[in-house]
Design a protein around this motif. Structure first.
Motif, PDB file in Angstrom:
ATOM      1  N   THR A 109       0.825  -1.210   0.000  1.00  0.00           N
ATOM      2  CA  THR A 109       0.000   0.000   0.000  1.00  0.00           C
ATOM      3  C   THR A 109       0.855   1.254   0.000  1.00  0.00           C
ATOM      4  OG1 THR A 109      -1.767  -1.167   1.167  1.00  0.00           O
ATOM      5  CG2 THR A 109      -1.843   1.238   1.225  1.00  0.00           C
ATOM      6  N   PHE A 110       1.901   1.281   0.856  1.00  0.00           N
ATOM      7  CA  PHE A 110       2.658   2.535   0.955  1.00  0.00           C
ATOM      8  C   PHE A 110       4.154   2.369   1.228  1.00  0.00           C
ATOM      9  CE2 PHE A 110       0.957   1.604   5.157  1.00  0.00           C
ATOM     10  CZ  PHE A 110       2.048   1.803   5.994  1.00  0.00           C
ATOM     11  N   ILE A 111       4.635   1.167   1.446  1.00  0.00           N
ATOM     12  CA  ILE A 111       6.047   1.006   1.816  1.00  0.00           C
ATOM     13  C   ILE A 111       6.936   0.734   0.601  1.00  0.00           C
ATOM     14  CG2 ILE A 111       7.681  -0.391   3.136  1.00  0.00           C
ATOM     15  CD1 ILE A 111       5.420  -0.757   5.223  1.00  0.00           C
ATOM     16  N   LEU A 112       6.567  -0.243  -0.216  1.00  0.00           N
ATOM     17  CA  LEU A 112       7.376  -0.578  -1.382  1.00  0.00           C
ATOM     18  C   LEU A 112       7.332   0.550  -2.418  1.00  0.00           C
ATOM     19  CD1 LEU A 112       6.278  -4.284  -1.917  1.00  0.00           C
ATOM     20  CD2 LEU A 112       8.495  -3.509  -1.063  1.00  0.00           C
ATOM     21  N   PRO A 113       8.345   0.637  -3.281  1.00  0.00           N
ATOM     22  CA  PRO A 113       8.254   1.587  -4.395  1.00  0.00           C
ATOM     23  C   PRO A 113       6.989   1.294  -5.216  1.00  0.00           C
ATOM     24  CG  PRO A 113      10.460   0.632  -4.269  1.00  0.00           C
ATOM     25  CD  PRO A 113       9.603  -0.130  -3.295  1.00  0.00           C
ATOM     26  N   LYS A 114       6.384   2.323  -5.747  1.00  0.00           N
ATOM     27  CA  LYS A 114       5.097   2.164  -6.442  1.00  0.00           C
ATOM     28  C   LYS A 114       5.127   1.094  -7.526  1.00  0.00           C
ATOM     29  CE  LYS A 114       3.032   6.636  -5.502  1.00  0.00           C
ATOM     30  NZ  LYS A 114       2.451   7.875  -6.055  1.00  0.00           N
ATOM     31  N   ASP A 115       6.245   0.994  -8.249  1.00  0.00           N
ATOM     32  CA  ASP A 115       6.298   0.023  -9.345  1.00  0.00           C
ATOM     33  C   ASP A 115       6.456  -1.419  -8.854  1.00  0.00           C
ATOM     34  OD1 ASP A 115       8.938   0.604  -8.494  1.00  0.00           O
ATOM     35  OD2 ASP A 115       9.748  -0.129 -10.401  1.00  0.00           O
TER      36      ASP A 115
END
Length: 197
Positions: free
Chosen positions: A108-114
């Motif tokens: 949701t918010f931790i990993l890079p968007k891609d």
């Protein structure tokens, strides 16, 4: 004097709650993950970090277990059948409840968007509902281990709050009744008041 390093909305809450239950004095340093201070103490940048004098400890579950064992409270003695059952609850909650919440947070918010896969959340919610029923079916009384409030109760209660914030279903009747009991404990109420200040 203990020092708990990490924001109160993180797993550091668990450590502070346990210290309140134990009646142990502590200082709270509300650092965010990957802050300069946290990275100096823990190269992964993860919180919480506990300072016990010059001793540094990481990982909330390891910290909870250490403190409970050290002070002889909120846990059954190591080497007993009761401790094995207590540890079974702890591991089940970490694997089958917290793991799902952590995966949802990462995507949701931790990993890079891609690197995020938002579609995972539907499956995680389905698993969460099934797994929370399984955990609660094994509870033996007002608390997971029966009449005694122990380390896994702190972890599960904090996970229930996390689940609500993350949009996971929290209307399971057994969980609702259980959480009412754990959150009504004086140490929990005291900690909430301290955090609000």
């Amino acid at each position: 004097m203990y020092e708990v390093i990490g924001s109160a909305t993180s797993r550091a809450f668990r450590v502070m709650w346990l210290l309140e239950e134990l009646g142990q004095p502590y200082e709270h340093a509300p650092e965010n993950p990957h802050s300069d201070r946290v990275k100096e103490l823990n190269p992964s940048g993860k919180i919480p970090v506990l300072m016990d004098g010059d001793t540094l400890l990481t990982d909330s579950t390891a910290i909870l277990t250490y403190l409970a064992d050290k002070h002889g409270a909120l846990t059954y003695p190591a080497g007993t059948v009761e401790r094995a059952k207590q540890d079974g609850f702890t591991q089940m909650i970490l694997d089958e409840i917290e793991g799902l919440l952590w995966t949802a947070s990462r995507h949701t918010f931790i990993l890079p968007k891609d690197k995020r896969v938002p579609e995972l959340k539907d499956t995680l919610i389905w698993e969460f509902e099934r797994n929370i029923r399984n955990v609660m079916s094994r509870a033996n009384g007002p608390y997971l281990m029966g009449e005694m409030f122990t380390v896994p109760d702190i972890i599960l209660t904090q996970c229930a709050t996390w689940a609500k914030v993350a949009g996971f279903p929290t209307d399971n009747e057994a969980v609702v009744n259980y959480i009412k009991g754990t959150r009504s404990r004086p140490a929990f109420r005291t900690l909430l008041e301290k955090i609000k200040r």
